[in-house]
Design a protein around this motif. Structure first.
Motif, short mmCIF file in Angstrom:
data_model
loop_
_atom_site.label_atom_id
_atom_site.label_comp_id
_atom_site.label_asym_id
_atom_site.label_seq_id
_atom_site.Cartn_x
_atom_site.Cartn_y
_atom_site.Cartn_z
N ARG A 1 -8.85 -2.27 7.98
CA ARG A 1 -7.16 -1.90 6.58
C ARG A 1 -7.78 -3.21 5.75
NH1 ARG A 1 -2.16 -1.09 7.19
NH2 ARG A 1 -0.62 -2.15 6.50
N SER A 2 -7.89 -4.73 6.15
CA SER A 2 -8.34 -5.93 4.70
C SER A 2 -9.17 -5.59 3.94
CB SER A 2 -8.74 -6.90 5.60
OG SER A 2 -7.76 -7.81 6.53
N THR A 3 -10.51 -4.83 4.49
CA THR A 3 -10.85 -4.21 2.82
C THR A 3 -10.61 -3.01 2.24
OG1 THR A 3 -13.22 -5.11 4.61
CG2 THR A 3 -13.50 -3.37 3.00
N LYS A 4 -9.59 -2.61 2.93
CA LYS A 4 -9.21 -1.69 1.66
C LYS A 4 -7.78 -1.68 0.69
CE LYS A 4 -10.06 2.76 5.78
NZ LYS A 4 -10.02 3.36 6.17
N LYS A 5 -7.35 -3.14 2.21
CA LYS A 5 -6.68 -3.16 0.81
C LYS A 5 -7.36 -4.42 -0.85
CE LYS A 5 -2.65 -5.87 2.88
NZ LYS A 5 -2.42 -6.65 3.79
N SER A 6 -7.82 -4.66 0.55
CA SER A 6 -8.52 -5.72 -0.68
C SER A 6 -8.78 -5.49 -2.47
CB SER A 6 -10.36 -6.86 -0.21
OG SER A 6 -9.13 -7.35 0.71
N PHE A 7 -9.76 -4.16 -2.31
CA PHE A 7 -10.77 -2.61 -3.04
C PHE A 7 -9.36 -2.28 -4.04
CE2 PHE A 7 -14.25 -3.50 -0.35
CZ PHE A 7 -15.30 -2.99 -1.24
N SER A 8 -8.70 -1.89 -3.47
CA SER A 8 -7.47 -1.46 -4.13
C SER A 8 -6.69 -2.27 -5.02
CB SER A 8 -6.37 -0.42 -2.84
OG SER A 8 -6.02 -1.39 -1.87
N TRP A 9 -6.71 -3.51 -3.65
CA TRP A 9 -5.70 -4.73 -4.99
C TRP A 9 -6.73 -4.98 -6.44
CZ3 TRP A 9 -2.04 -6.05 -7.46
CH2 TRP A 9 -1.62 -7.43 -8.28
N ARG A 10 -8.11 -5.43 -6.05
CA ARG A 10 -9.20 -5.45 -7.20
C ARG A 10 -8.87 -4.26 -7.75
NH1 ARG A 10 -8.17 -10.25 -8.57
NH2 ARG A 10 -9.81 -9.09 -10.28
N PHE A 11 -8.51 -3.24 -8.01
CA PHE A 11 -8.56 -2.54 -8.65
C PHE A 11 -7.72 -2.31 -9.57
CE2 PHE A 11 -7.46 2.05 -10.06
CZ PHE A 11 -8.29 2.70 -10.13
N ILE A 12 -6.52 -2.23 -9.14
CA ILE A 12 -5.47 -2.72 -9.64
C ILE A 12 -4.89 -4.19 -10.57
CG2 ILE A 12 -2.65 -2.80 -9.05
CD1 ILE A 12 -2.75 -1.28 -6.88
N ALA A 13 -5.51 -4.62 -9.48
CA ALA A 13 -5.82 -5.78 -11.00
C ALA A 13 -6.17 -5.83 -12.09
CB ALA A 13 -6.25 -7.31 -10.05
N PHE A 14 -8.07 -5.44 -11.64
CA PHE A 14 -8.77 -5.45 -13.14
C PHE A 14 -7.92 -3.68 -14.09
CE2 PHE A 14 -11.64 -2.45 -14.95
CZ PHE A 14 -12.78 -3.23 -16.17
N TYR B 1 3.57 -7.22 -5.48
CA TYR B 1 4.24 -7.04 -4.58
C TYR B 1 4.62 -5.92 -4.67
CZ TYR B 1 9.01 -6.85 -3.23
OH TYR B 1 10.12 -6.66 -2.70
N PHE B 2 4.27 -5.48 -4.96
CA PHE B 2 4.39 -3.18 -4.96
C PHE B 2 3.55 -2.57 -3.81
CE2 PHE B 2 7.97 -3.50 -8.03
CZ PHE B 2 8.76 -3.13 -7.73
N HIS B 3 2.07 -4.02 -4.40
CA HIS B 3 0.96 -3.61 -3.60
C HIS B 3 1.27 -3.55 -2.33
CE1 HIS B 3 -2.98 -4.44 -1.77
NE2 HIS B 3 -3.56 -3.12 -2.83
N GLU B 4 1.77 -4.98 -1.92
CA GLU B 4 2.27 -5.41 -0.22
C GLU B 4 2.96 -4.32 0.08
OE1 GLU B 4 0.47 -7.68 1.49
OE2 GLU B 4 -1.02 -7.61 -0.20
N ARG B 5 3.98 -4.01 -0.48
CA ARG B 5 5.03 -3.15 0.03
C ARG B 5 4.38 -1.96 0.51
NH1 ARG B 5 9.35 -5.65 1.89
NH2 ARG B 5 10.93 -4.01 1.69
N ILE B 6 3.85 -1.35 -0.49
CA ILE B 6 3.15 0.02 -0.01
C ILE B 6 2.38 -0.41 0.86
CG2 ILE B 6 1.81 1.94 -0.94
CD1 ILE B 6 2.84 1.12 -3.85
N TRP B 7 1.20 -1.09 1.25
CA TRP B 7 0.58 -1.27 2.42
C TRP B 7 1.34 -1.63 3.90
CZ3 TRP B 7 -4.05 -0.20 3.71
CH2 TRP B 7 -4.75 0.78 2.79
N ASN B 8 2.80 -2.49 3.92
CA ASN B 8 3.65 -2.67 4.86
C ASN B 8 4.17 -1.26 5.36
OD1 ASN B 8 3.02 -5.09 4.88
ND2 ASN B 8 5.07 -5.34 3.88
N LYS B 9 4.07 -0.28 4.68
CA LYS B 9 4.52 1.01 4.76
C LYS B 9 3.17 1.83 5.54
CE LYS B 9 8.46 1.49 2.05
NZ LYS B 9 9.34 1.60 2.92
N ILE B 10 2.47 1.57 5.04
CA ILE B 10 1.19 2.40 5.33
C ILE B 10 0.55 2.12 7.11
CG2 ILE B 10 -1.33 2.86 5.41
CD1 ILE B 10 -0.52 2.44 2.33
N LYS B 11 0.55 2.38 8.21
CA LYS B 11 0.61 2.18 9.39
C LYS B 11 -1.44 2.13 9.97
CE LYS B 11 5.09 3.70 11.34
NZ LYS B 11 5.63 2.74 11.00
N ILE B 12 -1.71 2.93 8.90
CA ILE B 12 -3.61 3.21 9.25
C ILE B 12 -3.93 1.47 9.68
CG2 ILE B 12 -5.31 3.12 9.07
CD1 ILE B 12 -4.41 6.05 7.34
#
Length: 70
Positions: free
Chosen positions: A8-21, A52-63
């Motif tokens: 999960r941490s890895t997926k969050k990291s990659f999704s955030w880096r894609f958004i930030a890039f 902020y929105f990235h973290e709020r979305i990931w808080n709703k994902i239970k995987i």
């Protein structure tokens, strides 16, 4: 509280880096200003909002997380 798996941490990291890039690329590609300082300010402000929105979305994902019992 909950425990987050490495997957999960890895997926969050990659999704955030894609958004930030993408955020940085859009701001620089459209040349919102000619001044590097203001481009940096815009990137940081939009980055904070997107994070902020990235973290709020990931808080709703239970995987990839489990509840810690005290």
């Amino acid at each position: 509280m909950f425990h987050e798996t490495r997957s999960r941490s890895t997926k969050k990291s990659f999704s955030w880096r894609f958004i930030a890039f993408t955020n940085s690329w859009i701001i620089l590609a459209f040349e919102l200003t000619d001044l590097p300082f203001w481009n940096a300010v815009i990137m940081n402000v939009t980055g904070m909002v997107l994070f902020y929105f990235h973290e709020r979305i990931w808080n709703k994902i239970k995987i990839g997380r489990s509840v810690n019992e005290l």
